[in-house]
Design an enzyme around this catalytic site. Structure first.
Site, PDB file in Angstrom:
ATOM      1  N   CYS A  69       0.805  -1.226   0.000  1.00 49.89           N
ATOM      2  CA  CYS A  69       0.000   0.000   0.000  1.00 49.89           C
ATOM      3  C   CYS A  69       0.835   1.273   0.000  1.00 49.89           C
ATOM      4  CB  CYS A  69      -0.956   0.007   1.191  1.00 49.89           C
ATOM      5  SG  CYS A  69      -0.132   0.031   2.813  1.00 49.89           S
ATOM      6  N   HIS A 109      -1.435   1.225   7.177  1.00 52.17           N
ATOM      7  CA  HIS A 109      -2.049   1.299   5.858  1.00 52.17           C
ATOM      8  C   HIS A 109      -1.936   2.731   5.334  1.00 52.17           C
ATOM      9  CE1 HIS A 109      -4.377   0.229   2.416  1.00 52.17           C
ATOM     10  NE2 HIS A 109      -5.250   1.195   2.644  1.00 52.17           N
ATOM     11  N   ASP A 124      -7.812   4.520  -3.171  1.00 51.68           N
ATOM     12  CA  ASP A 124      -6.981   3.464  -2.596  1.00 51.68           C
ATOM     13  C   ASP A 124      -6.776   2.326  -3.594  1.00 51.68           C
ATOM     14  OD1 ASP A 124      -5.661   1.659  -1.001  1.00 51.68           O
ATOM     15  OD2 ASP A 124      -7.064   1.785   0.677  1.00 51.68           O
TER      16      ASP A 124
END
Length: 258
Positions: A69, A109, A124
């Protein structure tokens, strides 16, 4: 047009002269998720580098790798900025649905948040198989994509002021918490991303430092590869087969270009 913009468009197969707007951004999100895999091979192979703009370009674009991520969304952040979006990176605390507990690793994250006409949206592309594939507004509205339903609710807690919820297509019957974040606290320095990478690389409870995992979306679902299995979701149908080390490398190359 900068080198990053050209190289990123080239990897995705996007024409250099195509203007990326708020209205067509969803198409680029899905295209990115189908092209660049979510994977942790650099951690498993002990070859992580400092998170910088140049290193992200080299790893993900020039070497045709994927990332986690903090790599995928950071590179996309630079791409968003260069295409005129009001974007920021934010950190989120993951929720473990199986144990019904928040992660003990901290806010590891990383996602994007953009502002458009006084409204904020989560962007995202780095949540693995949980990625929304579309912009998700921070107003509680449910967004439906090829991967399921997603929403962000403004809920104050010790972890921030918002919670990202997911309900995956063919997999979830009820809403699940994905992560909590603070929409008012954005990442100001890339050094924070190196902190995130360090936790994912070294922490004994990290999910990403024990065995390889690679996943990518397809036109009909998604595919996931680990050191012991290869899983395919095609139109809601699951196929899973056991593999060995030799097959792992063959599949990684054939299906993920790694």
């Amino acid at each position: 047009m900068t080198n990053l913009n050209k190289l990123f468009r080239n990897r995705l197969g996007i024409p250099y002269d195509e203007v990326i707007t708020f209205e067509n951004l969803n198409a680029f999100l899905e295209k990115t998720a189908k092209t660049i895999p979510f994977e942790n091979l650099c951690i498993i192979e002990n070859r992580t580098n400092e998170i910088t703009r140049e290193n992200l370009i080299k790893k993900i674009i020039e070497q045709n790798e994927g990332g986690l991520c903090y790599e995928l969304n950071s590179l996309f952040y630079f791409f968003l900025i260069e295409n005129g979006f009001d974007a920021h990176l934010i950190r989120g605390l993951r929720y473990n649905y199986n144990s019904q507990t928040w992660s003990t690793l901290g806010k590891t994250h990383v996602a994007n948040m953009i502002k458009h006409k006084e409204q904020f949206y989560i962007v995202d592309i780095g949540f693995g198989g949980n990625s929304p594939l579309k912009l998700v507004p921070l107003n509680g509205e449910t967004v439906t994509s090829n991967n399921g339903e997603f929403k962000v609710e403004n809920i104050d807690s010790e972890h921030g002021d918002s919670i990202f919820y997911i309900k995956l297509k063919h997999k979830d019957k009820e809403w699940k918490i994905g992560y909590a974040f603070d929409s008012k606290k954005v990442i100001k320095d890339l050094a924070e991303l190196n902190e995130v990478q360090k936790v994912n690389t070294e922490h004994p409870e990290s999910n990403f430092n024990k065995k390889p995992v690679i996943t990518r979306f397809t036109d009909k679902g998604n595919i996931t590869l680990t050191d012991t299995s290869f899983t395919e979701w095609v139109d809601g149908e699951l196929t899973k087969k056991q593999i060995d080390k030799k097959l792992f490398q063959e599949i990684a190359n054939r299906y993920f270009g790694l």
